[in-house]
Design a protein around this motif. Structure first.
Motif, PDB file in Angstrom:
ATOM      1  N   TYR A 113      -8.361   2.507   4.183  1.00  0.00           N
ATOM      2  CA  TYR A 113      -6.803   2.809   3.495  1.00  0.00           C
ATOM      3  C   TYR A 113      -5.872   3.654   4.268  1.00  0.00           C
ATOM      4  CZ  TYR A 113     -10.007   1.527  -0.152  1.00  0.00           C
ATOM      5  OH  TYR A 113     -10.856   0.775  -0.966  1.00  0.00           O
ATOM      6  N   ARG A 114      -4.699   3.040   4.468  1.00  0.00           N
ATOM      7  CA  ARG A 114      -3.538   3.552   5.221  1.00  0.00           C
ATOM      8  C   ARG A 114      -2.529   3.960   4.418  1.00  0.00           C
ATOM      9  NH1 ARG A 114      -6.199  -0.223   8.338  1.00  0.00           N
ATOM     10  NH2 ARG A 114      -6.446   0.015  10.378  1.00  0.00           N
ATOM     11  N   ASP A 115      -2.311   3.407   3.093  1.00  0.00           N
ATOM     12  CA  ASP A 115      -1.237   3.951   2.288  1.00  0.00           C
ATOM     13  C   ASP A 115      -1.996   4.613   1.015  1.00  0.00           C
ATOM     14  OD1 ASP A 115       1.327   2.829   3.246  1.00  0.00           O
ATOM     15  OD2 ASP A 115      -0.265   1.259   3.540  1.00  0.00           O
ATOM     16  N   PHE A 116      -1.235   5.797   0.767  1.00  0.00           N
ATOM     17  CA  PHE A 116      -1.820   6.440  -0.420  1.00  0.00           C
ATOM     18  C   PHE A 116      -0.413   6.862  -1.309  1.00  0.00           C
ATOM     19  CE2 PHE A 116      -4.802   7.207   2.860  1.00  0.00           C
ATOM     20  CZ  PHE A 116      -5.941   7.193   2.453  1.00  0.00           C
ATOM     21  N   LEU A 117      -0.561   6.809  -2.568  1.00  0.00           N
ATOM     22  CA  LEU A 117       0.440   6.940  -3.494  1.00  0.00           C
ATOM     23  C   LEU A 117      -0.140   7.939  -4.350  1.00  0.00           C
ATOM     24  CD1 LEU A 117       1.566   3.270  -4.397  1.00  0.00           C
ATOM     25  CD2 LEU A 117       2.167   4.779  -2.776  1.00  0.00           C
ATOM     26  N   ILE A 118       0.636   9.124  -4.251  1.00  0.00           N
ATOM     27  CA  ILE A 118       0.210  10.340  -5.156  1.00  0.00           C
ATOM     28  C   ILE A 118       1.277  10.308  -6.463  1.00  0.00           C
ATOM     29  CG2 ILE A 118       0.024  12.837  -5.409  1.00  0.00           C
ATOM     30  CD1 ILE A 118      -1.923  11.420  -3.339  1.00  0.00           C
ATOM     31  N   LEU A 119       0.627   9.899  -7.731  1.00  0.00           N
ATOM     32  CA  LEU A 119       1.559   9.832  -8.700  1.00  0.00           C
ATOM     33  C   LEU A 119       1.444  11.408  -9.589  1.00  0.00           C
ATOM     34  CD1 LEU A 119      -0.083   6.636 -10.134  1.00  0.00           C
ATOM     35  CD2 LEU A 119       1.436   7.001  -8.445  1.00  0.00           C
ATOM     36  N   VAL A 129      -3.570   6.454  -5.757  1.00  0.00           N
ATOM     37  CA  VAL A 129      -3.805   4.910  -5.488  1.00  0.00           C
ATOM     38  C   VAL A 129      -3.869   4.855  -3.726  1.00  0.00           C
ATOM     39  CG1 VAL A 129      -2.985   2.700  -5.739  1.00  0.00           C
ATOM     40  CG2 VAL A 129      -2.431   4.462  -7.441  1.00  0.00           C
ATOM     41  N   LYS A 130      -5.057   4.263  -3.699  1.00  0.00           N
ATOM     42  CA  LYS A 130      -5.328   4.149  -2.165  1.00  0.00           C
ATOM     43  C   LYS A 130      -5.307   2.740  -1.867  1.00  0.00           C
ATOM     44  CE  LYS A 130      -9.493   5.833  -2.882  1.00  0.00           C
ATOM     45  NZ  LYS A 130     -10.883   6.613  -2.423  1.00  0.00           N
ATOM     46  N   ILE A 131      -4.376   2.313  -0.756  1.00  0.00           N
ATOM     47  CA  ILE A 131      -4.162   0.784  -0.549  1.00  0.00           C
ATOM     48  C   ILE A 131      -4.573   0.537   0.827  1.00  0.00           C
ATOM     49  CG2 ILE A 131      -2.427  -0.954  -0.511  1.00  0.00           C
ATOM     50  CD1 ILE A 131      -0.964   0.764  -2.617  1.00  0.00           C
ATOM     51  N   CYS A 132      -5.293  -0.508   1.176  1.00  0.00           N
ATOM     52  CA  CYS A 132      -5.474  -1.185   2.545  1.00  0.00           C
ATOM     53  C   CYS A 132      -4.935  -2.506   2.375  1.00  0.00           C
ATOM     54  CB  CYS A 132      -6.984  -1.548   2.423  1.00  0.00           C
ATOM     55  SG  CYS A 132      -7.411  -2.294   4.152  1.00  0.00           S
ATOM     56  N   VAL A 133      -3.806  -2.296   3.179  1.00  0.00           N
ATOM     57  CA  VAL A 133      -2.858  -3.574   3.387  1.00  0.00           C
ATOM     58  C   VAL A 133      -3.329  -4.739   4.012  1.00  0.00           C
ATOM     59  CG1 VAL A 133      -0.699  -4.396   4.571  1.00  0.00           C
ATOM     60  CG2 VAL A 133      -0.953  -1.992   3.512  1.00  0.00           C
ATOM     61  N   HIS A 134      -4.354  -4.598   5.057  1.00  0.00           N
ATOM     62  CA  HIS A 134      -5.103  -5.431   5.545  1.00  0.00           C
ATOM     63  C   HIS A 134      -6.243  -6.495   4.864  1.00  0.00           C
ATOM     64  CE1 HIS A 134      -3.435  -4.229   9.280  1.00  0.00           C
ATOM     65  NE2 HIS A 134      -3.774  -3.186   8.999  1.00  0.00           N
ATOM     66  N   CYS A 135      -6.908  -5.755   3.908  1.00  0.00           N
ATOM     67  CA  CYS A 135      -7.813  -6.462   3.070  1.00  0.00           C
ATOM     68  C   CYS A 135      -7.391  -6.733   1.728  1.00  0.00           C
ATOM     69  CB  CYS A 135      -8.951  -5.452   2.820  1.00  0.00           C
ATOM     70  SG  CYS A 135      -9.928  -4.977   4.458  1.00  0.00           S
ATOM     71  N   GLU A 136      -6.259  -6.180   1.194  1.00  0.00           N
ATOM     72  CA  GLU A 136      -5.463  -6.451   0.071  1.00  0.00           C
ATOM     73  C   GLU A 136      -6.229  -5.782  -0.968  1.00  0.00           C
ATOM     74  OE1 GLU A 136      -3.940 -10.201  -0.437  1.00  0.00           O
ATOM     75  OE2 GLU A 136      -2.651 -10.102   1.028  1.00  0.00           O
ATOM     76  N   MET A 137      -6.770  -4.478  -0.647  1.00  0.00           N
ATOM     77  CA  MET A 137      -7.619  -3.797  -1.762  1.00  0.00           C
ATOM     78  C   MET A 137      -7.153  -2.607  -2.170  1.00  0.00           C
ATOM     79  SD  MET A 137     -10.457  -5.700  -2.132  1.00  0.00           S
ATOM     80  CE  MET A 137     -11.818  -4.220  -2.886  1.00  0.00           C
ATOM     81  N   HIS A 138      -7.449  -1.885  -3.369  1.00  0.00           N
ATOM     82  CA  HIS A 138      -6.983  -0.640  -3.765  1.00  0.00           C
ATOM     83  C   HIS A 138      -8.058   0.190  -4.185  1.00  0.00           C
ATOM     84  CE1 HIS A 138      -7.239  -2.982  -7.465  1.00  0.00           C
ATOM     85  NE2 HIS A 138      -7.189  -1.545  -7.965  1.00  0.00           N
ATOM     86  N   CYS A 139      -8.128   1.425  -4.335  1.00  0.00           N
ATOM     87  CA  CYS A 139      -8.897   2.379  -5.541  1.00  0.00           C
ATOM     88  C   CYS A 139      -7.818   2.867  -6.135  1.00  0.00           C
ATOM     89  CB  CYS A 139      -9.738   3.048  -4.561  1.00  0.00           C
ATOM     90  SG  CYS A 139     -11.417   2.239  -4.045  1.00  0.00           S
ATOM     91  N   ILE A 140      -8.142   3.424  -7.603  1.00  0.00           N
ATOM     92  CA  ILE A 140      -7.290   4.115  -8.127  1.00  0.00           C
ATOM     93  C   ILE A 140      -8.261   5.179  -8.935  1.00  0.00           C
ATOM     94  CG2 ILE A 140      -6.015   4.163 -10.243  1.00  0.00           C
ATOM     95  CD1 ILE A 140      -5.233   1.409  -9.667  1.00  0.00           C
ATOM     96  N   ILE A 141      -7.590   6.575  -8.862  1.00  0.00           N
ATOM     97  CA  ILE A 141      -8.346   7.629  -9.556  1.00  0.00           C
ATOM     98  C   ILE A 141      -7.094   8.049 -10.343  1.00  0.00           C
ATOM     99  CG2 ILE A 141      -9.431   9.995  -9.535  1.00  0.00           C
ATOM    100  CD1 ILE A 141     -10.294   9.060  -6.772  1.00  0.00           C
ATOM    101  N   GLY A 142      -7.380   8.443 -11.650  1.00  0.00           N
ATOM    102  CA  GLY A 142      -6.182   8.882 -12.467  1.00  0.00           C
ATOM    103  C   GLY A 142      -6.539   9.364 -13.918  1.00  0.00           C
ATOM    104  N   ILE A 143      -5.765   9.720 -14.734  1.00  0.00           N
ATOM    105  CA  ILE A 143      -5.680  10.151 -16.053  1.00  0.00           C
ATOM    106  C   ILE A 143      -4.750   9.085 -16.793  1.00  0.00           C
ATOM    107  CG2 ILE A 143      -5.458  11.954 -17.816  1.00  0.00           C
ATOM    108  CD1 ILE A 143      -5.762  14.012 -15.396  1.00  0.00           C
ATOM    109  N   ASP A 144      -5.601   8.495 -17.596  1.00  0.00           N
ATOM    110  CA  ASP A 144      -4.604   7.642 -18.336  1.00  0.00           C
ATOM    111  C   ASP A 144      -3.689   8.095 -19.495  1.00  0.00           C
ATOM    112  OD1 ASP A 144      -6.547   8.008 -20.566  1.00  0.00           O
ATOM    113  OD2 ASP A 144      -7.292   5.814 -20.496  1.00  0.00           O
ATOM    114  N   LYS A 145      -3.137   7.550 -20.408  1.00  0.00           N
ATOM    115  CA  LYS A 145      -2.069   8.011 -21.476  1.00  0.00           C
ATOM    116  C   LYS A 145      -2.991   8.845 -22.381  1.00  0.00           C
ATOM    117  CE  LYS A 145      -2.230   3.918 -23.897  1.00  0.00           C
ATOM    118  NZ  LYS A 145      -1.442   3.311 -24.969  1.00  0.00           N
ATOM    119  N   ASN A 146      -4.188   8.532 -22.480  1.00  0.00           N
ATOM    120  CA  ASN A 146      -5.365   9.204 -23.692  1.00  0.00           C
ATOM    121  C   ASN A 146      -5.883  10.465 -23.080  1.00  0.00           C
ATOM    122  OD1 ASN A 146      -4.505   7.218 -25.666  1.00  0.00           O
ATOM    123  ND2 ASN A 146      -5.918   5.678 -24.730  1.00  0.00           N
ATOM    124  N   LYS A 147      -5.287  10.879 -21.845  1.00  0.00           N
ATOM    125  CA  LYS A 147      -6.120  12.019 -21.117  1.00  0.00           C
ATOM    126  C   LYS A 147      -7.403  11.544 -20.570  1.00  0.00           C
ATOM    127  CE  LYS A 147      -2.404  15.072 -22.121  1.00  0.00           C
ATOM    128  NZ  LYS A 147      -1.515  14.643 -21.544  1.00  0.00           N
TER     129      LYS A 147
END
Length: 171
Positions: A113-119, A129-147
């Motif tokens: 993962y070379r790109d990280f988006l902090i929401l 959101v962690k993004i690997c451009v080369h593999c076209e993969m992602h991982c997401i950790i977060g809190i949805d609208k329902n907390k």
């Protein structure tokens, strides 16, 4: 005729239902990109397997939204930070809640993962959101609208996201 009407009503019902965003409770995005060259990354992955940088880019970190070790690393000289404009934030929200982020794995490589988006919502981190451009993969950790805490990894439908991220990538 009755079966036709029932079928028609079913189709109308399903096609008129608007997709509910699964995660849109953020108002800013900070983009962090790994500033270390690829040949150096390869050497670091081999020589320093237990370093915080390796744990960050291979996906071990962060384990939770308030991971001080992770945030200390991405705020180091190893990463370049940019903030999304409000136009790009809106584009990202549309992409994020479309089928761009798929929830199945189909990688051509082990993600780095070379790109990280902090929401963020205000000053609070509500997603990573962690993004690997080369593999076209992602991982997401977060809190949805329902907390509720969400977390998943998968493939990316990358073309539209690639255009958006390219504005913020330094390479």
């Amino acid at each position: 005729m009755r079966k036709f009407i029932i079928l028609l009503l079913s189709v109308v019902c399903f096609t008129s239902c608007k997709k509910e965003p699964f995660f849109s409770n953020f108002d800013t995005i900070e983009h962090y990109q790994l500033a270390v060259k690829d040949n150096v990354v390869e050497r670091i992955l081999i020589e320093n397997k237990d370093s915080v940088l390796v744990k960050t880019i291979t996906g071990t970190l962060p384990e939770k939204l308030k991971d001080n070790v992770f945030f200390s690393e991405i705020n180091s000289d190893n990463f370049v930070k940019n903030q999304f404009t409000s136009d790009d934030l809106n584009k990202f929200i549309k992409l994020f809640n479309s089928d761009v982020f798929l929830d199945y794995d189909a990688a051509a490589c082990a993600p780095t993962y070379r790109d990280f988006l902090i929401l963020k919502k205000g000053k609070a981190v509500v997603g990573i959101v962690k993004i690997c451009v080369h593999c076209e993969m992602h991982c997401i950790i977060g809190i949805d609208k329902n907390k509720k805490t969400i977390g998943f990894c998968g493939s990316l439908e990358y073309s539209e996201l690639k255009k958006l991220l390219k504005k913020y990538q330094s390479k």
